[in-house]
Scaffold this motif. Structure first.
Motif, short mmCIF file in Angstrom:
data_model
loop_
_atom_site.label_atom_id
_atom_site.label_comp_id
_atom_site.label_asym_id
_atom_site.label_seq_id
_atom_site.Cartn_x
_atom_site.Cartn_y
_atom_site.Cartn_z
N VAL A 122 45.69 47.54 28.38
CA VAL A 122 45.14 47.20 29.69
C VAL A 122 43.68 46.79 29.56
O VAL A 122 43.21 45.82 30.21
CB VAL A 122 45.29 48.39 30.66
CG1 VAL A 122 44.55 48.12 31.96
CG2 VAL A 122 46.76 48.64 30.95
N GLU A 123 42.96 47.51 28.74
CA GLU A 123 41.56 47.13 28.53
C GLU A 123 41.46 45.74 27.89
O GLU A 123 40.57 44.95 28.25
CB GLU A 123 40.87 48.17 27.65
CG GLU A 123 40.77 49.56 28.26
CD GLU A 123 39.98 49.55 29.57
OE1 GLU A 123 39.04 48.75 29.70
OE2 GLU A 123 40.33 50.34 30.48
N ALA A 191 46.03 35.82 33.39
CA ALA A 191 45.35 37.08 33.06
C ALA A 191 45.33 38.01 34.26
O ALA A 191 45.49 39.24 34.13
CB ALA A 191 43.94 36.80 32.57
N LYS A 192 45.18 37.44 35.46
CA LYS A 192 45.18 38.25 36.67
C LYS A 192 46.57 38.84 36.93
O LYS A 192 46.69 40.01 37.33
CB LYS A 192 44.74 37.39 37.85
CG LYS A 192 44.57 38.16 39.15
CD LYS A 192 44.05 37.25 40.25
CE LYS A 192 43.86 38.03 41.55
NZ LYS A 192 43.34 37.15 42.64
N ALA A 193 47.61 38.05 36.69
CA ALA A 193 48.98 38.56 36.86
C ALA A 193 49.26 39.68 35.88
O ALA A 193 50.00 40.63 36.20
CB ALA A 193 49.97 37.43 36.69
N SER A 194 48.72 39.59 34.68
CA SER A 194 48.92 40.66 33.69
C SER A 194 48.30 41.97 34.13
O SER A 194 48.71 43.04 33.67
CB SER A 194 48.33 40.24 32.34
OG SER A 194 48.97 39.07 31.86
N LEU A 195 47.33 41.87 35.03
CA LEU A 195 46.69 43.08 35.56
C LEU A 195 47.28 43.49 36.90
O LEU A 195 46.66 44.23 37.67
CB LEU A 195 45.18 42.83 35.71
CG LEU A 195 44.42 42.65 34.40
CD1 LEU A 195 42.99 42.23 34.68
CD2 LEU A 195 44.45 43.93 33.58
N GLY A 196 48.47 43.01 37.20
CA GLY A 196 49.14 43.39 38.44
C GLY A 196 48.54 42.72 39.65
O GLY A 196 48.70 43.23 40.77
N GLY A 197 47.87 41.60 39.46
CA GLY A 197 47.25 40.89 40.57
C GLY A 197 45.94 41.47 41.02
O GLY A 197 45.34 40.97 41.97
N PRO A 199 42.34 42.45 39.34
CA PRO A 199 41.49 42.56 38.14
C PRO A 199 40.74 43.88 38.05
O PRO A 199 40.36 44.31 36.96
CB PRO A 199 40.52 41.38 38.30
CG PRO A 199 41.19 40.44 39.25
CD PRO A 199 41.97 41.30 40.18
N ASP A 200 40.53 44.56 39.21
CA ASP A 200 39.78 45.83 39.22
C ASP A 200 40.71 47.04 39.22
O ASP A 200 40.29 48.15 39.57
CB ASP A 200 38.88 45.87 40.45
CG ASP A 200 37.85 44.75 40.45
OD1 ASP A 200 37.40 44.36 39.35
OD2 ASP A 200 37.52 44.25 41.54
N ILE A 201 41.96 46.84 38.86
CA ILE A 201 42.93 47.93 38.88
C ILE A 201 42.51 49.05 37.92
O ILE A 201 41.96 48.79 36.83
CB ILE A 201 44.33 47.41 38.51
CG1 ILE A 201 45.39 48.50 38.68
CG2 ILE A 201 44.36 46.88 37.09
CD1 ILE A 201 46.81 48.00 38.48
N ASP A 204 45.02 53.71 34.61
CA ASP A 204 46.24 54.53 34.71
C ASP A 204 47.15 54.09 35.84
O ASP A 204 48.26 54.62 35.98
CB ASP A 204 45.86 56.00 34.90
CG ASP A 204 45.33 56.63 33.63
OD1 ASP A 204 45.40 55.98 32.57
OD2 ASP A 204 44.83 57.77 33.69
N LYS A 205 46.71 53.11 36.65
CA LYS A 205 47.56 52.57 37.71
C LYS A 205 48.31 51.32 37.25
O LYS A 205 49.12 50.79 38.01
CB LYS A 205 46.72 52.24 38.95
CG LYS A 205 46.07 53.45 39.61
CD LYS A 205 47.12 54.42 40.13
CE LYS A 205 46.47 55.60 40.84
NZ LYS A 205 47.49 56.56 41.35
N HIS A 206 48.03 50.88 36.05
CA HIS A 206 48.73 49.70 35.53
C HIS A 206 50.19 50.06 35.25
O HIS A 206 50.49 51.17 34.77
CB HIS A 206 48.05 49.20 34.26
CG HIS A 206 48.52 47.85 33.83
ND1 HIS A 206 49.63 47.67 33.05
CD2 HIS A 206 48.02 46.61 34.08
CE1 HIS A 206 49.81 46.38 32.84
NE2 HIS A 206 48.85 45.70 33.45
N PRO A 207 51.13 49.17 35.55
CA PRO A 207 52.56 49.49 35.34
C PRO A 207 52.89 49.94 33.92
O PRO A 207 53.69 50.87 33.74
CB PRO A 207 53.26 48.18 35.70
CG PRO A 207 52.34 47.51 36.66
CD PRO A 207 50.96 47.87 36.22
N GLU A 208 52.31 49.30 32.93
CA GLU A 208 52.62 49.69 31.54
C GLU A 208 52.13 51.11 31.25
O GLU A 208 52.83 51.90 30.60
CB GLU A 208 51.99 48.70 30.57
CG GLU A 208 52.62 47.30 30.61
CD GLU A 208 52.05 46.40 29.54
OE1 GLU A 208 51.22 46.89 28.73
OE2 GLU A 208 52.42 45.22 29.52
#
Length: 387
Positions: A122-123, A191-197, A199-201, A204-208
């Protein structure tokens, strides 16, 4: 003369004795009255007992019932230690047995590594997004410069200061810069889609990362389940076959826990005895093992049906050889044990007496006869049934 006087003196006491004896007729009449009154007295007493009786319904078809929990391990493995022995009393949370946890500890470590890797990814995605934005900004600046140059070349071409070739080169440069901008914007969107839409997510809230954390939680749950504990207070049984080194699977029943805190009486009453029985009525229970102890209780509930209605092979009442048999209905009785109440075990026989508060009263034919002669039965019925 002497002899005659003596005979006269002897006859006088004999006559007095005969005169003092009661008549036989009076003795016989008294005996007859006594013999005749005894059956009447017994009949009166029997009738009173019948009229006042019937409010207490009893049965010996009653047994102690306690909830039984089949303890089944939720993970497979080899048993490394056993806690209580056969028929030991345990408290809720006490260790029953433990399963080898080496495999499950390894699974937890792998899951933790997967979480750390997902966070790192995620980082990296956040860094890639920032890089894509920077490249987009550079491409936009290059496009703006190429657009300005292309305009300048058009002006110079109109003045005859430059050739058509210079203008074509400027136009090609502008088109290339515009294509770079489109490509950079697509990189930013990806890149934004990879972060779940977002960018400031949060990491630990990222789906992966959430998926990795879920796997870690499942691994930790499996690890905790290697220690099998008592689900409630009670007595453990069937532990004689439980030994260290034995392999158990998830579907195998290992031990049984009898919950002593849920002791009730399952009494089976005849259906004809349930006419006036209701939940909440007081009950006296005597256990056969403790005949001198009376345990108080209350009727908790009446069964939803007879025992035959829930049997695996119900009776075929439509057959030609049907015979009417009085059915029994299970009645659940809640106990009110005291400190001195002896220990109760599943299946113990008991004598149950339920106070329905409803006496038999006078038979119908007696009521009809009394009503015929003008004697009311309201007071008698009220006395027989105090409710």
């Amino acid at each position: 003369m002497t002899s005659s006087n003596e005979q006269t003196g002897a006859a006088e006491p004999l006559a007095q004795t005969r005169n003092e004896q009661p008549p036989r007729r009076h003795r016989r009449s008294g005996r007859f009255i006594l013999m005749a009154s005894l059956p009447v007295l017994l009949a009166v007493i029997g009738g009173y007992v019948y009229v006042k009786g019937g409010r207490v319904i009893s049965t010996e078809n009653a047994y102690v019932s306690q909830d039984q929990v089949k303890v089944v391990p939720q993970v497979s493995g080899e048993i490394v230690s056993v806690g209580p022995g056969e028929n030991d009393i345990v408290e809720k949370g006490s260790l029953l047995f433990a399963i080898d946890d080496a495999t499950y500890v390894n699974a937890v470590d792998q899951a933790k590594a997967a979480v750390a890797s997902a966070r790192l990814d995620v980082e990296k995605l956040k860094s890639a997004y920032l890089k894509a934005e920077a490249q987009r900004d550079t491409a936009q600046q290059a496009r703006d410069i190429a657009r300005t140059r292309e305009k300048r070349q058009k002006t110079l071409l109109g003045q005859g200061a430059v050739s058509q070739t210079a203008l074509d080169e400027a136009d090609l440069t502008l088109r290339t810069a515009e294509g770079a901008v489109v490509s950079a914007e697509q990189d930013v969107a990806s890149a934004k889609a990879s972060l779940g839409g977002d960018p400031d997510i949060a990491t630990d809230k990222h789906p992966e990362v959430m998926a990795a954390l879920a796997k870690l939680s499942a691994a930790e749950i499996d690890l905790a389940r290697t220690r099998v504990v008592a689900p409630a207070d009670g007595i453990v049984t069937q532990t004689t076959s439980l030994r260290p080194g034995q392999y158990v699977s998830e579907s195998s029943s290992v031990v049984t826990l009898v919950e002593t805190g849920t002791t009730v009486i399952e009494a089976n009453f005849k259906e004809t005895e349930l006419t006036h029985m209701r939940p909440g009525q007081p009950v006296d229970v005597t256990i056969d093992a403790y005949p001198d102890v009376t345990i108080r209780g209350t009727v908790e509930s009446l069964g939803a049906g007879t025992g035959s209605a829930f049997s695996l092979i119900p009776a075929q009442n439509a057959s030609g050889n049907w015979v009417k048999v009085v059915q029994r209905v299970p009645v659940r009785i809640a106990l009110e044990p005291e400190d001195e109440t002896p220990p109760l075990r599943v299946g113990m026989s008991a004598l149950v007496e339920v106070d329905t508060g409803h006496a038999r009263g006078l038979p119908d034919f007696v009521r009809s006869a009394l009503a015929t002669v003008g004697i009311g039965t309201t007071a008698i019925a009220a006395e027989a049934d105090p409710r």
